[in-house]
Design a protein around this motif. Structure first.
Motif, PDB file in Angstrom:
ATOM      1  N   ILE A 107      31.004 -39.089  25.177  1.00 50.80           N
ATOM      2  CA  ILE A 107      31.093 -40.556  25.123  1.00 50.80           C
ATOM      3  C   ILE A 107      32.171 -40.994  24.143  1.00 50.80           C
ATOM      4  O   ILE A 107      32.991 -41.876  24.425  1.00 50.80           O
ATOM      5  N   MET A 108      32.201 -40.351  22.970  1.00 50.98           N
ATOM      6  CA  MET A 108      33.159 -40.746  21.935  1.00 50.98           C
ATOM      7  C   MET A 108      34.590 -40.389  22.316  1.00 50.98           C
ATOM      8  O   MET A 108      35.533 -41.049  21.879  1.00 50.98           O
ATOM      9  N   LEU A 109      34.764 -39.345  23.123  1.00 49.41           N
ATOM     10  CA  LEU A 109      36.109 -39.020  23.595  1.00 49.41           C
ATOM     11  C   LEU A 109      36.683 -40.147  24.439  1.00 49.41           C
ATOM     12  O   LEU A 109      37.903 -40.363  24.484  1.00 49.41           O
ATOM     13  N   LEU A 110      35.804 -40.892  25.122  1.00 49.63           N
ATOM     14  CA  LEU A 110      36.234 -42.032  25.921  1.00 49.63           C
ATOM     15  C   LEU A 110      36.383 -43.283  25.059  1.00 49.63           C
ATOM     16  O   LEU A 110      37.411 -43.964  25.101  1.00 49.63           O
ATOM     17  N   PHE A 152      21.482 -30.211  20.168  1.00 41.58           N
ATOM     18  CA  PHE A 152      22.824 -29.826  20.605  1.00 41.58           C
ATOM     19  C   PHE A 152      23.235 -30.568  21.868  1.00 41.58           C
ATOM     20  O   PHE A 152      24.364 -31.044  21.980  1.00 41.58           O
ATOM     21  N   GLU A 153      22.318 -30.688  22.839  1.00 43.02           N
ATOM     22  CA  GLU A 153      22.654 -31.348  24.103  1.00 43.02           C
ATOM     23  C   GLU A 153      22.970 -32.819  23.887  1.00 43.02           C
ATOM     24  O   GLU A 153      23.927 -33.357  24.465  1.00 43.02           O
ATOM     25  N   GLN A 154      22.161 -33.481  23.042  1.00 39.32           N
ATOM     26  CA  GLN A 154      22.410 -34.900  22.772  1.00 39.32           C
ATOM     27  C   GLN A 154      23.758 -35.094  22.065  1.00 39.32           C
ATOM     28  O   GLN A 154      24.501 -36.037  22.364  1.00 39.32           O
ATOM     29  N   GLN A 155      24.074 -34.205  21.132  1.00 34.68           N
ATOM     30  CA  GLN A 155      25.334 -34.351  20.408  1.00 34.68           C
ATOM     31  C   GLN A 155      26.527 -34.004  21.296  1.00 34.68           C
ATOM     32  O   GLN A 155      27.611 -34.581  21.142  1.00 34.68           O
ATOM     33  N   LEU A 156      26.340 -33.082  22.232  1.00 36.66           N
ATOM     34  CA  LEU A 156      27.411 -32.781  23.183  1.00 36.66           C
ATOM     35  C   LEU A 156      27.684 -33.984  24.083  1.00 36.66           C
ATOM     36  O   LEU A 156      28.848 -34.340  24.346  1.00 36.66           O
ATOM     37  N   GLY A 157      26.614 -34.640  24.542  1.00 42.86           N
ATOM     38  CA  GLY A 157      26.782 -35.860  25.326  1.00 42.86           C
ATOM     39  C   GLY A 157      27.427 -36.962  24.517  1.00 42.86           C
ATOM     40  O   GLY A 157      28.273 -37.720  25.017  1.00 42.86           O
ATOM     41  N   LEU A 158      27.051 -37.043  23.227  1.00 41.93           N
ATOM     42  CA  LEU A 158      27.651 -38.032  22.339  1.00 41.93           C
ATOM     43  C   LEU A 158      29.146 -37.763  22.168  1.00 41.93           C
ATOM     44  O   LEU A 158      29.960 -38.697  22.133  1.00 41.93           O
ATOM     45  N   LEU A 159      29.524 -36.483  22.104  1.00 42.63           N
ATOM     46  CA  LEU A 159      30.925 -36.117  21.969  1.00 42.63           C
ATOM     47  C   LEU A 159      31.741 -36.595  23.168  1.00 42.63           C
ATOM     48  O   LEU A 159      32.837 -37.143  23.017  1.00 42.63           O
ATOM     49  N   ALA A 188      26.381 -47.319  24.514  1.00 43.98           N
ATOM     50  CA  ALA A 188      26.527 -46.381  25.622  1.00 43.98           C
ATOM     51  C   ALA A 188      25.553 -45.211  25.540  1.00 43.98           C
ATOM     52  O   ALA A 188      25.219 -44.610  26.567  1.00 43.98           O
ATOM     53  N   THR A 189      25.091 -44.861  24.329  1.00 41.70           N
ATOM     54  CA  THR A 189      24.167 -43.738  24.219  1.00 41.70           C
ATOM     55  C   THR A 189      22.845 -44.027  24.909  1.00 41.70           C
ATOM     56  O   THR A 189      22.225 -43.133  25.488  1.00 41.70           O
ATOM     57  N   GLY A 190      22.385 -45.279  24.836  1.00 44.36           N
ATOM     58  CA  GLY A 190      21.128 -45.647  25.484  1.00 44.36           C
ATOM     59  C   GLY A 190      19.891 -45.349  24.667  1.00 44.36           C
ATOM     60  O   GLY A 190      18.790 -45.784  25.025  1.00 44.36           O
ATOM     61  N   TYR A 191      20.019 -44.628  23.556  1.00 44.54           N
ATOM     62  CA  TYR A 191      18.828 -44.307  22.762  1.00 44.54           C
ATOM     63  C   TYR A 191      18.984 -44.628  21.274  1.00 44.54           C
ATOM     64  O   TYR A 191      18.023 -44.572  20.524  1.00 44.54           O
ATOM     65  N   LEU A 192      20.187 -44.966  20.832  1.00 41.60           N
ATOM     66  CA  LEU A 192      20.353 -45.390  19.443  1.00 41.60           C
ATOM     67  C   LEU A 192      20.132 -46.894  19.337  1.00 41.60           C
ATOM     68  O   LEU A 192      20.537 -47.651  20.229  1.00 41.60           O
TER      69      LEU A 192
END
Length: 456
Positions: free
Chosen positions: A345-348, A336-343, A370-374
């Motif tokens: 990033i994608m909003l930008l 959940f935390e990773q996907q919230l951070g992804l959200l 920008a994710t740094g881990y994908l």
């Protein structure tokens, strides 16, 4: 030239145009022929990419000037800065809310379906090249918001820069004396009519451009690549359709608009967007058609071009679904935390997508970086089917902005609801308008070419 009422009074039936003379029908035929030629003659079709690219380049000649002119005239038509600011604020809030809903829908669909899980062939691949790369999301977006010179904003192809200049000039016009403002806007209107005439000429080539783009896409991707990622493509199209029917349909229902009739009314522009996989292809036609449907001309001028930079619903769904696909394909857990951070990033990053074909994929590469881990190298895997997916992306982006313009015009109270209901019930009324004096839907008063300038 007689009005539509005079034609009806004459008692003579209006001659119905033959079906094959419609640009929309010609584009549909071109799509079918392009698929057939691409599948049967892949080697030949691989050389037709230049045909579609040339057509899009021709469209781009008129897009930036038209966006500039419509935004400036939209602000000037508002009459005061307060009204223009109110419309802009409502639009930005709407864009952010609906884009966030699109991102959440994409993430939900990816989690429920487990898209990319068990794709062993992809997780062991090590592709090299073949896909564009992106830089930092903040740096890449902010660096392109404000142009360094007036002409550069038009030549660079960054539509957001053109919007910024147009907004500033439109605000400046509101500070001028009424007489000076009237002369300036009259000149802008004349220039706008000239650019619309240019686009009308270019649009005659739409069937040829669509044929080349579709044939190249099918011929270069090949059946093997399409089958390998068929699940992702199918899920993406399903999610886009659900978004249009459920989310946009619900918004239209709340505004008293039938979403299916609205789709039918703008089907010609959406068909062109679908065939070329570029939302730019439909913008000139929509800027001309929407005011004739009863939407406020100033709202169209403000909301529609701005939405092309800030309201990219299809792009949002693409980013969410494809990033989850890569994570699952490479076995990278995302809680959940990773996907919230992804959200976040994608909003930008979703606000920096270009309207031309390929812009969404560049932003997708930026998001992955920008994710740094994908794994960035995984971006190239999706490049093979991007064209198939971008057709849905561009169509969703375009129709999302049509809905936004109609709804915001309704909220502003400057929507000619009777005219819109009539057009949605019978879209052929738009064709009849070509033989009748134009009307300004904002003023709800018929005008003719001779007095149109004084009426504003």
């Amino acid at each position: 030239m007689r009005s539509a009422e005079e034609l009806l009074a004459s008692g003579r039936p209006r001659r119905r145009a033959r079906w094959y003379t419609s640009i929309g029908n010609q584009v549909l035929i071109s799509i079918v022929l392009g698929i057939a030629v691409g599948a049967l003659f892949p080697a030949f079709s691989a050389q037709l990419g230049v045909v579609g690219d040339t057509f899009l380049d021709l469209i781009k000649i008129g897009v930036a000037p038209l966006v500039f002119l419509t935004v400036v005239m939209g602000i000037a038509a508002a009459g005061d800065l307060k009204k223009a600011s109110r419309t802009g604020l409502i639009a930005l809030i709407y864009f952010e809310v609906v884009s966030t809903v699109a991102l959440l829908l994409g993430l939900l669909a990816g989690n429920v379906s487990g898209v990319g899980i068990g794709t062993g062939a992809l997780s062991g691949a090590h592709p090299t090249g073949g896909a564009p790369t992106g830089g930092s999301d903040d740096e890449g977006f902010l660096a392109t918001v404000v142009p360094d010179n007036f002409v550069g904003a038009f030549s660079s192809g960054h539509l957001l820069q053109v919007v910024v200049i147009a907004v500033l000039l439109g605000i400046g016009l509101l500070t001028l004396a009424p007489a000076v403002q009237a002369r300036f806007t009259a000149g802008l209107e004349t220039a706008s009519e000239g650019f619309f005439a240019l686009i009308n000429v270019i649009m005659r080539l739409a069937p040829i451009g669509t044929f080349g783009a579709i044939a190249y896409s099918v011929g270069t991707n090949g059946p093997a690549m399409l089958l390998a990622l068929a699940e992702l493509v199918a899920q993406y199209w399903i999610v886009v359709v659900l978004f249009i029917v459920v989310v946009l349909g619900g918004i239209c229902l709340a505004a008293g608009i039938n979403v299916f009739r609205l789709l039918r009314a703008v089907r010609t522009e959406l068909t062109l967007v679908l065939g070329t996989a570029s939302s730019e292809a439909g913008l000139p036609g929509l800027l001309e058609k929407l005011p004739r449907m009863g939407l406020s001309r100033q709202t169209v001028g403000l909301v529609m071009p701005t939405g092309y930079a800030f309201n990219l619903d299809g792009t949002s769904i693409y980013l969410a679904l494809c990033t989850l696909f890569l994570a699952n394909a490479y076995g990278i857990p995302m809680g959940f935390e990773q996907q919230l951070g992804l959200l976040v990033i994608m909003l930008l990053t979703s606000k920096g997508a270009a309207t031309v074909s390929g812009g969404t994929f560049v932003v997708f590469a930026s998001t992955v970086t920008a994710t740094g881990y994908l794994p960035v190298e995984g971006v190239a895997i999706l490049f093979g089917v991007y064209r198939v997916m971008s057709m849905a992306t561009a169509t969703c982006n375009t129709f999302g902005n049509v809905v936004a313009t109609a709804v915001i015009s309704r909220w502003n109270g400057d929507l000619d609801r009777a005219r819109l209901r009539a057009v949605l019930a019978d879209p052929s009324l738009l064709d009849q308008d070509d033989d009748a004096p134009k009307a300004d839907p904002a003023a709800n008063v018929p005008t003719t070419p001779a007095n149109s300038r004084s009426a504003r």
